[in-house]
Scaffold this motif. Sequence first.
Motif, PDB file in Angstrom:
ATOM      1  N   ASN A 113       1.046  -1.238   0.263  1.00 59.27           N
ATOM      2  CA  ASN A 113       0.066   0.021   0.063  1.00 59.27           C
ATOM      3  C   ASN A 113       0.920   1.549   0.143  1.00 59.27           C
ATOM      4  OD1 ASN A 113      -2.033  -0.940  -0.222  1.00 59.27           O
ATOM      5  ND2 ASN A 113      -2.655  -1.556   1.946  1.00 59.27           N
ATOM      6  N   ILE A 114       1.942   1.217  -0.063  1.00 56.27           N
ATOM      7  CA  ILE A 114       2.798   2.177   0.257  1.00 56.27           C
ATOM      8  C   ILE A 114       2.988   3.546  -1.217  1.00 56.27           C
ATOM      9  CG2 ILE A 114       5.018   2.708   0.457  1.00 56.27           C
ATOM     10  CD1 ILE A 114       6.229   0.632   2.413  1.00 56.27           C
ATOM     11  N   PRO A 115       3.160   2.692  -1.845  1.00 58.11           N
ATOM     12  CA  PRO A 115       2.926   3.097  -3.449  1.00 58.11           C
ATOM     13  C   PRO A 115       1.610   3.875  -3.908  1.00 58.11           C
ATOM     14  CG  PRO A 115       3.436   0.809  -3.907  1.00 58.11           C
ATOM     15  CD  PRO A 115       3.871   1.337  -2.146  1.00 58.11           C
ATOM     16  N   GLU A 116       1.014   3.481  -3.627  1.00 59.22           N
ATOM     17  CA  GLU A 116      -0.480   3.400  -3.926  1.00 59.22           C
ATOM     18  C   GLU A 116      -0.735   5.364  -2.387  1.00 59.22           C
ATOM     19  OE1 GLU A 116      -3.530   0.368  -2.573  1.00 59.22           O
ATOM     20  OE2 GLU A 116      -1.977  -0.337  -3.938  1.00 59.22           O
ATOM     21  N   GLY A 117      -0.321   5.495  -1.542  1.00 56.63           N
ATOM     22  CA  GLY A 117       0.164   6.538  -0.330  1.00 56.63           C
ATOM     23  C   GLY A 117       0.593   7.422  -1.606  1.00 56.63           C
ATOM     24  N   LEU A 118       1.785   6.651  -1.799  1.00 56.79           N
ATOM     25  CA  LEU A 118       2.062   8.003  -2.226  1.00 56.79           C
ATOM     26  C   LEU A 118       1.217   8.522  -3.586  1.00 56.79           C
ATOM     27  CD1 LEU A 118       5.432   6.467  -2.385  1.00 56.79           C
ATOM     28  CD2 LEU A 118       5.026   8.472  -0.993  1.00 56.79           C
ATOM     29  N   SER A 119       0.699   7.740  -4.320  1.00 58.35           N
ATOM     30  CA  SER A 119      -0.117   8.123  -5.423  1.00 58.35           C
ATOM     31  C   SER A 119      -1.016   9.354  -5.247  1.00 58.35           C
ATOM     32  CB  SER A 119      -0.836   6.886  -6.274  1.00 58.35           C
ATOM     33  OG  SER A 119       0.238   6.080  -6.932  1.00 58.35           O
ATOM     34  N   VAL A 120      -1.851   8.998  -4.413  1.00 51.19           N
ATOM     35  CA  VAL A 120      -2.216   9.814  -3.614  1.00 51.19           C
ATOM     36  C   VAL A 120      -1.707  11.608  -3.556  1.00 51.19           C
ATOM     37  CG1 VAL A 120      -4.072  10.320  -2.002  1.00 51.19           C
ATOM     38  CG2 VAL A 120      -3.921   8.602  -3.058  1.00 51.19           C
ATOM     39  N   GLY A 121      -0.677  11.266  -2.086  1.00 49.40           N
ATOM     40  CA  GLY A 121      -0.168  12.698  -2.470  1.00 49.40           C
ATOM     41  C   GLY A 121       0.229  12.971  -3.462  1.00 49.40           C
ATOM     42  N   VAL A 122       0.873  12.845  -3.946  1.00 48.02           N
ATOM     43  CA  VAL A 122       1.456  13.432  -5.229  1.00 48.02           C
ATOM     44  C   VAL A 122       0.792  13.991  -6.029  1.00 48.02           C
ATOM     45  CG1 VAL A 122       3.630  12.530  -4.965  1.00 48.02           C
ATOM     46  CG2 VAL A 122       2.494  11.482  -6.779  1.00 48.02           C
TER      47      VAL A 122
END
Length: 243
Positions: A113-122
Amino acid sequence: MSDVIIGSVLSALSTGLGALIILFMSDSVTHRWRDILLAFTAGIMMAASTMGLIPEALNNGGFLQLTIGIFLGVLTLTLLEKNIPHIDLQHSKKGIEFDEKAMLIISAITLHNIPEGLSVGVSYASSVEDTGNLIAFAIGLQNAPEGFLVALFLVNQKINKFKAFIIATLTGAIEIVTGLLGFYLTAYVDFLVPYGLSFAAGAMLFIVYKELIPESHGDGNERTATYSFIIGLLFMVLLIDIF
């Protein structure tokens, strides 16, 4: 700032929304409905990547930044997949079976889920209004069936349904932290914005092609899953057009 917090929280808690279904089930979900759901979310994420993130990355940078960011996203997901125990669903008409131990599954889903959270943030760091909301929505839709499958696995391991629901919900909590991290990195370091957007696109495309589409096409439901994929894609295109 408040938008990225709300978007990250709602996207992360969608995992729990999917897991909530387990509380009202007496048996496992059929492969047909599981495949339809996975293909629908694949269509959602495909449209979000190709019609939301990629054009926005090009507007903020150029083709070079887009290429670098996409490959970084793909590479990150590849390394995670190779080094972290993964949730493998054995294709069987009898139901869903898992090979890994419960703690390994929980750890794998949490870290994935780490890169998915990054996707939302950026995405919230983008200069175009509502890009963050669209990506948070797309990731949230992807998280819902993921949360359901984690909860279903835990119940199959004789874990109490309520406990399974809580654990599955918590696996998505890391997206709140990584969402804020992605936002701060790109919001305050402008040149990172196109890289961050294309990184998110690469990560999402990897999930679509490597995970969601193959998983939805392994049980004889290819045609139905294909229709579901197209409907999901059109649904996201409609949202992009509206917003």
